[in-house]
Design a protein around this motif. Sequence first.
Motif, PDB file in Angstrom:
ATOM      1  N   MET A 118       0.779  -1.121  -0.027  1.00  0.00           N
ATOM      2  CA  MET A 118       0.251   0.136  -0.098  1.00  0.00           C
ATOM      3  C   MET A 118       0.843   1.395   0.050  1.00  0.00           C
ATOM      4  O   MET A 118       0.484   2.225  -0.717  1.00  0.00           O
ATOM      5  N   ARG A 119       1.869   1.185   0.729  1.00  0.00           N
ATOM      6  CA  ARG A 119       2.727   2.394   0.696  1.00  0.00           C
ATOM      7  C   ARG A 119       3.455   2.575  -0.547  1.00  0.00           C
ATOM      8  O   ARG A 119       3.491   3.667  -1.185  1.00  0.00           O
ATOM      9  N   TYR A 120       3.998   1.488  -1.253  1.00  0.00           N
ATOM     10  CA  TYR A 120       4.431   1.581  -2.626  1.00  0.00           C
ATOM     11  C   TYR A 120       3.468   2.364  -3.745  1.00  0.00           C
ATOM     12  O   TYR A 120       3.688   3.034  -4.094  1.00  0.00           O
ATOM     13  N   CYS A 121       1.981   1.630  -3.400  1.00  0.00           N
ATOM     14  CA  CYS A 121       1.169   2.360  -4.288  1.00  0.00           C
ATOM     15  C   CYS A 121       0.863   3.673  -4.139  1.00  0.00           C
ATOM     16  O   CYS A 121       0.608   4.441  -4.923  1.00  0.00           O
ATOM     17  N   ASN A 122       0.750   4.214  -2.839  1.00  0.00           N
ATOM     18  CA  ASN A 122       0.724   5.562  -2.580  1.00  0.00           C
ATOM     19  C   ASN A 122       1.653   6.172  -3.064  1.00  0.00           C
ATOM     20  O   ASN A 122       1.520   7.651  -3.498  1.00  0.00           O
ATOM     21  N   LYS A 123       2.874   6.010  -2.892  1.00  0.00           N
ATOM     22  CA  LYS A 123       4.273   6.807  -3.379  1.00  0.00           C
ATOM     23  C   LYS A 123       3.991   6.781  -4.886  1.00  0.00           C
ATOM     24  O   LYS A 123       4.542   7.980  -5.228  1.00  0.00           O
ATOM     25  N   HIS A 124       3.611   5.854  -5.642  1.00  0.00           N
ATOM     26  CA  HIS A 124       3.683   5.881  -7.109  1.00  0.00           C
ATOM     27  C   HIS A 124       2.294   6.037  -7.720  1.00  0.00           C
ATOM     28  O   HIS A 124       2.177   6.052  -8.907  1.00  0.00           O
ATOM     29  N   VAL A 125       1.458   6.434  -6.907  1.00  0.00           N
ATOM     30  CA  VAL A 125      -0.067   6.893  -7.392  1.00  0.00           C
ATOM     31  C   VAL A 125      -0.414   5.542  -8.145  1.00  0.00           C
ATOM     32  O   VAL A 125      -0.984   5.801  -9.297  1.00  0.00           O
TER      33      VAL A 125
END
Length: 473
Positions: free
Chosen positions: A232-239
């Motif tokens: 989820m953090r990775y997704c948030n960071k990369h939109v």
Amino acid sequence: MNNTMMTEDKNAVIKWVVFLFDAITLVCSLSLFVYLFPQHCPRSVINHVPIATTLLLVTFFLFSVSAPLVIHNRVVRFTQIIRRNFAVVVMAQAVFALLWHMMTRNSDNEMLFNLLFCFVLFFAIVSVRLIERELLKLLRASGRNTRSVLFIGSDPANLMVYNDIMLDATTGYRVLGYYSNDVIENAPESLKKLGSRKELRELIAADDMSVRVDEIYCSLSHDEEEEITNLMRYCNKHVIRFFYVPRMQKNIKLSLKPQIVGGNVLYTNFHEPLAYAGNRFVKRAFDVVFSLLALICIMPFVPIIAAIIKIQSPGPVFFKQLRSGLNGKDFMCYKFRSMHVNDQADTLQATEDDSRKFPFGDFMRRTNIDELPQFYNVLRGDMSIVGPRPHMLYHTEIYSALIEKYMVRHFAKPGVTGLAQISGYRGETSELSQMEGRIKKDIEYIEHWSIWYDIKICLLTVKMTFLGDEKAF
């Protein structure tokens, strides 16, 4: 600009293109209507076509905001598009009619014009939507306006999502594959395994995802909270849009469908559109209007039908019988009597050469005339215009013990006509497979109900009545 924002910008472009097509359709529809049918147009409209067109455009686009455009959505049924456009056209035309009358005070042909043009405009808009959907399908099939999808985990739930989003080319999804320690059972060749979850963790840690990803669907155990959180953090960071897919473990073969209860997403074994109050209201309104009109039309012929029945067969005009209804509750079903009074009426189905039928009764059964009193049942609320046909209590008792999902048909009100009847499952069920086919169609109707489905079934019933049905006896 990142890829997700670019995709959203393309969706915005699609919206504006559709709005442009709508404007052209409105202008052309009104102009052609005035040119082709001047006898049905108010003089005020004929003399001021540009002003009328402008007002119609304003009302149409104002109501378009209240029923947001869905044609560009990834997964959308065409019936949903039809419903929204019907609502917009009717509301826009109603407000246009009111404002135009206030402006011109001209009442000649106003009512007829508004009714006819509302129908013409709806037909024109829906036709344009069909063309737009085909163009969108071609656009997305060519690789444009697409969204790249990645799956995490080998749970069968991911395969269910894959099958939904890859339904047709209009969705525009491009599935990259999945990362998992195990393979997804029964996965098609197009759903490729890209690597293990360890390899995915290494890519995320190194921030080295080599391909563009727009959406991630993750179906992992709740016990793996840390890994899910990192994703989820990775997704948030990369939109990247993140979706958690509740698991359906490999060793449990369940066919469950999501349903919102309160603020929670729960899973049920059957999808029921009529579980929603708004849908039930629409269906009931249709039933009341349709049954009232039908009863008004039938009333003058009742004395004639009654007289013929009395002449050919002594006994009551109407046949009354307890049938199984909504939620398994019994109700009294009414029909014109088509058989001689007999002791087997509650247990024995009618057959093609049944000696219990008298001549006019046989004619009524073949033309569905005997079913007409059931519109009274519809008005009472015992039945609906369309639904599973009501069965005798004896048959409910017998078949509920033989067919696993038999009682599911009672999740909906029984109907005067139904999907099973227009699909070849009418009449005598001498073999168990025939009843199983009927039940399958009843459940299919319950799970896919829409008001347009009801109208389609009604039209096909009328068609079969005039053309004849070999199983109508």
